[in-house]
Scaffold this motif. Structure first.
Motif, PDB file in Angstrom:
ATOM      1  N   ALA A 156       2.910   6.422 -21.067  1.00 49.38           N
ATOM      2  CA  ALA A 156       3.885   5.349 -20.855  1.00 49.38           C
ATOM      3  C   ALA A 156       4.995   5.794 -19.911  1.00 49.38           C
ATOM      4  O   ALA A 156       5.469   5.014 -19.072  1.00 49.38           O
ATOM      5  N   ILE A 157       5.435   7.052 -20.033  1.00 51.29           N
ATOM      6  CA  ILE A 157       6.466   7.573 -19.122  1.00 51.29           C
ATOM      7  C   ILE A 157       5.948   7.595 -17.684  1.00 51.29           C
ATOM      8  O   ILE A 157       6.689   7.284 -16.732  1.00 51.29           O
ATOM      9  N   LYS A 158       4.681   7.927 -17.490  1.00 49.86           N
ATOM     10  CA  LYS A 158       4.117   7.951 -16.139  1.00 49.86           C
ATOM     11  C   LYS A 158       4.054   6.540 -15.553  1.00 49.86           C
ATOM     12  O   LYS A 158       4.295   6.348 -14.355  1.00 49.86           O
ATOM     13  N   ILE A 159       3.727   5.544 -16.367  1.00 47.52           N
ATOM     14  CA  ILE A 159       3.735   4.164 -15.875  1.00 47.52           C
ATOM     15  C   ILE A 159       5.148   3.760 -15.467  1.00 47.52           C
ATOM     16  O   ILE A 159       5.371   3.143 -14.413  1.00 47.52           O
ATOM     17  N   LYS A 160       6.135   4.127 -16.300  1.00 45.07           N
ATOM     18  CA  LYS A 160       7.523   3.811 -15.972  1.00 45.07           C
ATOM     19  C   LYS A 160       7.965   4.520 -14.709  1.00 45.07           C
ATOM     20  O   LYS A 160       8.729   3.958 -13.902  1.00 45.07           O
ATOM     21  N   ALA A 161       7.486   5.744 -14.474  1.00 40.82           N
ATOM     22  CA  ALA A 161       7.836   6.476 -13.254  1.00 40.82           C
ATOM     23  C   ALA A 161       7.270   5.780 -12.021  1.00 40.82           C
ATOM     24  O   ALA A 161       7.940   5.698 -10.977  1.00 40.82           O
ATOM     25  N   ILE A 162       6.040   5.268 -12.122  1.00 37.43           N
ATOM     26  CA  ILE A 162       5.458   4.523 -10.990  1.00 37.43           C
ATOM     27  C   ILE A 162       6.279   3.271 -10.704  1.00 37.43           C
ATOM     28  O   ILE A 162       6.561   2.934  -9.542  1.00 37.43           O
ATOM     29  N   GLU A 163       6.690   2.559 -11.751  1.00 37.70           N
ATOM     30  CA  GLU A 163       7.493   1.359 -11.562  1.00 37.70           C
ATOM     31  C   GLU A 163       8.844   1.682 -10.926  1.00 37.70           C
ATOM     32  O   GLU A 163       9.295   0.960 -10.022  1.00 37.70           O
ATOM     33  N   ASP A 164       9.492   2.752 -11.367  1.00 38.60           N
ATOM     34  CA  ASP A 164      10.813   3.088 -10.832  1.00 38.60           C
ATOM     35  C   ASP A 164      10.740   3.625  -9.408  1.00 38.60           C
ATOM     36  O   ASP A 164      11.609   3.328  -8.582  1.00 38.60           O
ATOM     37  N   ASP A 165       9.702   4.413  -9.093  1.00 39.62           N
ATOM     38  CA  ASP A 165       9.629   5.059  -7.784  1.00 39.62           C
ATOM     39  C   ASP A 165       9.129   4.126  -6.693  1.00 39.62           C
ATOM     40  O   ASP A 165       9.554   4.260  -5.536  1.00 39.62           O
ATOM     41  N   HIS A 166       8.238   3.212  -7.037  1.00 39.03           N
ATOM     42  CA  HIS A 166       7.572   2.426  -5.994  1.00 39.03           C
ATOM     43  C   HIS A 166       7.756   0.916  -6.130  1.00 39.03           C
ATOM     44  O   HIS A 166       7.479   0.183  -5.170  1.00 39.03           O
ATOM     45  N   PHE A 167       8.181   0.428  -7.284  1.00 42.45           N
ATOM     46  CA  PHE A 167       8.263  -1.019  -7.493  1.00 42.45           C
ATOM     47  C   PHE A 167       9.636  -1.463  -8.017  1.00 42.45           C
ATOM     48  O   PHE A 167       9.756  -2.490  -8.656  1.00 42.45           O
ATOM     49  N   ASP A 168      10.666  -0.655  -7.738  1.00 39.83           N
ATOM     50  CA  ASP A 168      12.047  -0.997  -8.098  1.00 39.83           C
ATOM     51  C   ASP A 168      12.202  -1.312  -9.585  1.00 39.83           C
ATOM     52  O   ASP A 168      12.951  -2.215  -9.977  1.00 39.83           O
ATOM     53  N   GLY A 169      11.472  -0.589 -10.427  1.00 35.70           N
ATOM     54  CA  GLY A 169      11.576  -0.777 -11.857  1.00 35.70           C
ATOM     55  C   GLY A 169      10.867  -1.989 -12.401  1.00 35.70           C
ATOM     56  O   GLY A 169      10.982  -2.299 -13.590  1.00 35.70           O
ATOM     57  N   GLN A 170      10.113  -2.708 -11.569  1.00 39.29           N
ATOM     58  CA  GLN A 170       9.420  -3.901 -12.007  1.00 39.29           C
ATOM     59  C   GLN A 170       7.951  -3.589 -12.283  1.00 39.29           C
ATOM     60  O   GLN A 170       7.487  -2.472 -12.094  1.00 39.29           O
ATOM     61  N   MET A 171       7.250  -4.630 -12.712  1.00 37.60           N
ATOM     62  CA  MET A 171       5.825  -4.491 -13.011  1.00 37.60           C
ATOM     63  C   MET A 171       5.048  -4.167 -11.741  1.00 37.60           C
ATOM     64  O   MET A 171       5.385  -4.623 -10.650  1.00 37.60           O
ATOM     65  N   VAL A 172       3.986  -3.368 -11.871  1.00 39.96           N
ATOM     66  CA  VAL A 172       3.152  -2.999 -10.727  1.00 39.96           C
ATOM     67  C   VAL A 172       2.340  -4.209 -10.301  1.00 39.96           C
ATOM     68  O   VAL A 172       1.357  -4.588 -10.947  1.00 39.96           O
ATOM     69  N   SER A 173       2.770  -4.851  -9.221  1.00 34.77           N
ATOM     70  CA  SER A 173       2.092  -6.041  -8.722  1.00 34.77           C
ATOM     71  C   SER A 173       2.466  -6.242  -7.267  1.00 34.77           C
ATOM     72  O   SER A 173       3.399  -5.617  -6.747  1.00 34.77           O
ATOM     73  N   ALA A 174       1.732  -7.110  -6.602  1.00 31.74           N
ATOM     74  CA  ALA A 174       1.988  -7.375  -5.191  1.00 31.74           C
ATOM     75  C   ALA A 174       3.278  -8.146  -4.979  1.00 31.74           C
ATOM     76  O   ALA A 174       3.827  -8.142  -3.872  1.00 31.74           O
ATOM     77  N   SER A 175       3.781  -8.812  -6.004  1.00 30.48           N
ATOM     78  CA  SER A 175       5.004  -9.598  -5.860  1.00 30.48           C
ATOM     79  C   SER A 175       6.261  -8.750  -5.988  1.00 30.48           C
ATOM     80  O   SER A 175       7.343  -9.214  -5.646  1.00 30.48           O
ATOM     81  N   SER A 176       6.146  -7.528  -6.472  1.00 29.40           N
ATOM     82  CA  SER A 176       7.318  -6.686  -6.650  1.00 29.40           C
ATOM     83  C   SER A 176       7.811  -6.117  -5.331  1.00 29.40           C
ATOM     84  O   SER A 176       8.997  -6.186  -5.017  1.00 29.40           O
ATOM     85  N   VAL A 177       6.910  -5.549  -4.546  1.00 24.29           N
ATOM     86  CA  VAL A 177       7.257  -4.975  -3.242  1.00 24.29           C
ATOM     87  C   VAL A 177       6.171  -5.365  -2.255  1.00 24.29           C
ATOM     88  O   VAL A 177       5.099  -5.829  -2.633  1.00 24.29           O
ATOM     89  N   GLU A 178       6.439  -5.156  -0.985  1.00 22.07           N
ATOM     90  CA  GLU A 178       5.513  -5.563   0.067  1.00 22.07           C
ATOM     91  C   GLU A 178       4.588  -4.416   0.440  1.00 22.07           C
ATOM     92  O   GLU A 178       4.674  -3.842   1.515  1.00 22.07           O
ATOM     93  N   TYR A 179       3.720  -4.044  -0.464  1.00 24.32           N
ATOM     94  CA  TYR A 179       2.654  -3.101  -0.168  1.00 24.32           C
ATOM     95  C   TYR A 179       1.395  -3.875   0.206  1.00 24.32           C
ATOM     96  O   TYR A 179       1.243  -5.056  -0.118  1.00 24.32           O
TER      97      TYR A 179
END
Length: 451
Positions: free
Chosen positions: A29-52
């Motif tokens: 769970a901490i690793k999922i939260k790290a991905i959200e904080d580092d790459h998706f501004d703390g939001q859910m991992v999705s295409a709507s969070s950031v423009e990847y």
């Protein structure tokens, strides 16, 4: 070891299983939260969070899915092992006490956590990825709503946000399920002209802050794509090589050497070319002895001494060529293992293949026109040019020597007469079909340089 010691060790292992499983789920769970904080501004991992790009989103989503699977499996292990604590001597008096005692010294930035806090943290992470329906949200028990109304409002909001994000992602994937690369982007006007207009529009845009954010997002996207591509390229190179060396050294060579001991006559010369080469070296050695003896470089040898030296040389040659044969057989099987490892990487890493395809397209089509023309001329002259037959002969001879195959000049000539022609035809078709449409100036530069 006594039976009682084994039983005590089993009880101790069983009693520590719940906290070990919960710690593994908490780390995921901490690793999922790290991905959200580092790459998706703390939001859910999705295409709507950031423009990847879709490929990068798929890679991150795959990592999150793996962590979610780990959490699910570890939580199931936690529940089952807690139910089996009846067999342990350290069983607590009641279940509420057992929950708060599993701390195990696990710490993070907030200090030591209890099991209740770890479970709450895990639930807060996985609720966003459960994708529940509206009915699932409405059937939450009334007593739980009354007990923790604030947390449930956050859960409902996260569920609604997940529904909206999943709908947008499904609509986007329905329109374009594949990664869009530069080869797929075609327009009436040249791409360089459109890029210049876009850059001018961004520079005179009054919303400069939004433009800076877009530049930062594009930079992060490009950086992540580059890191993923380089790492995957290294994996494609290193894993097959390691598989070849490990399988050959530890598995194949001992078996082949044991077989050669039992069948010395069959493994002595694996093909006729090696046998002729050994006989040629033995004849040369015999003539060299006779010549040196005649001119006085070595003392005159009697027929018995000369025969003894020839026998020693023959034994030396037999060992050397036997080793070459064993090494060639080992190369055949080790190459098969390497090919299986490479195919396995390609099969199980399809998302990374899409990322690296987009990365290589950007590099290839991002070069200047003169650089593209230079690389095309260099590759064509090297593999399909006037001097290429000599290079292909060396390559084919090296492959035959590596695999222990006899040299077949008819096959070599047939290969050189057909394969470079096919390669040249494919290259010309690529230039006409794709490069001429994407970068006409590069084709014109190539024709001028080639003339």
């Amino acid at each position: 070891m006594k039976l009682q010691d084994i039983l005590n060790a089993s009880r101790r292992w069983l009693s520590s299983t719940p906290e070990r499983a919960l710690d593994a789920a908490y780390r995921a769970a901490i690793k999922i939260k790290a991905i959200e904080d580092d790459h998706f501004d703390g939001q859910m991992v999705s295409a709507s969070s950031v423009e990847y790009s879709d490929s990068v989103i798929k890679v991150f989503r795959s990592d999150v899915n793996n962590y979610l699977s780990t959490i699910k499996a570890r939580l199931a292990e936690f529940r089952i092992s807690r139910g089996l604590l009846i067999f342990s001597d350290t069983q607590p008096n009641n279940s509420s006490q057992s929950i708060v005692r599993y701390t195990n010294g696990f710490k993070d930035a907030r200090g030591e956590l209890t099991v209740v806090e770890k479970l709450a943290y895990i639930d807060a992470i996985i609720y966003k990825y459960k994708n529940p329906t509206v009915e699932d949200v409405e059937v939450i028990p009334t007593r739980r709503l009354e007990k923790n109304q604030k947390n449930n409002r956050l859960i409902i909001n996260n569920n609604k946000r997940s529904l909206a994000l999943n709908q947008s992602i499904s609509e986007k994937n329905a329109k374009d399920s594949n990664t869009e690369t530069i080869t797929d982007k075609t327009s009436v006007l040249p791409r360089s002209f459109m890029r210049t207009l876009g850059r001018i529009r961004q520079e005179i845009d009054p919303q400069a802050e939004n433009t800076e954010e877009e530049v930062v997002k594009r930079f992060r996207k490009s950086r992540n794509k580059t890191a993923i591509s380089i790492r995957f390229l290294l994996i494609l190179i290193i894993i097959p090589l390691l598989t070849h060396q490990v399988s050959k050294s530890l598995i194949i060579m001992p078996l082949v050497k044991q077989y050669s001991v039992d069948h010395q006559q069959q493994v002595l010369f694996i093909n006729q070319d090696l046998e002729e080469e050994a006989f040629m070296e033995l004849r040369n050695y015999e003539e060299e002895l006779r010549f040196k003896s005649m001119i006085g470089l070595i003392p005159a040898l009697s027929p018995e001494e000369q025969e003894k030296k020839i026998i020693e040389k023959a034994e030396e040659l037999s060992l050397a060529f036997k080793g070459r044969g064993i090494n060639a057989i080992g190369n055949v099987f080790a190459d098969l293992f390497s090919l299986l490892a490479f195919a396995g990487i390609i099969y199980f890493c399809k998302r990374e293949i899409q990322v690296i395809k987009s990365f290589l397209d950007e590099i290839a089509y991002g070069l200047s026109d003169s650089a593209k023309a230079f690389l095309i001329i260099l590759l064509t002259d090297m593999f399909v040019g006037y001097h290429s037959p000599h290079g292909w002969e060396i390559i084919l001879e090296g492959i035959a020597r590596h695999l222990g195959l006899p040299e077949n000049r008819e096959f070599n000539f047939l290969f050189i007469a057909t394969f470079p022609v096919i390669l040249d035809t494919v290259l010309k078709y690529w230039i006409f079909r794709y490069l001429n449409r994407i970068s006409p100036s590069s084709v014109a530069t190539y024709k001028n340089m080639n003339e």
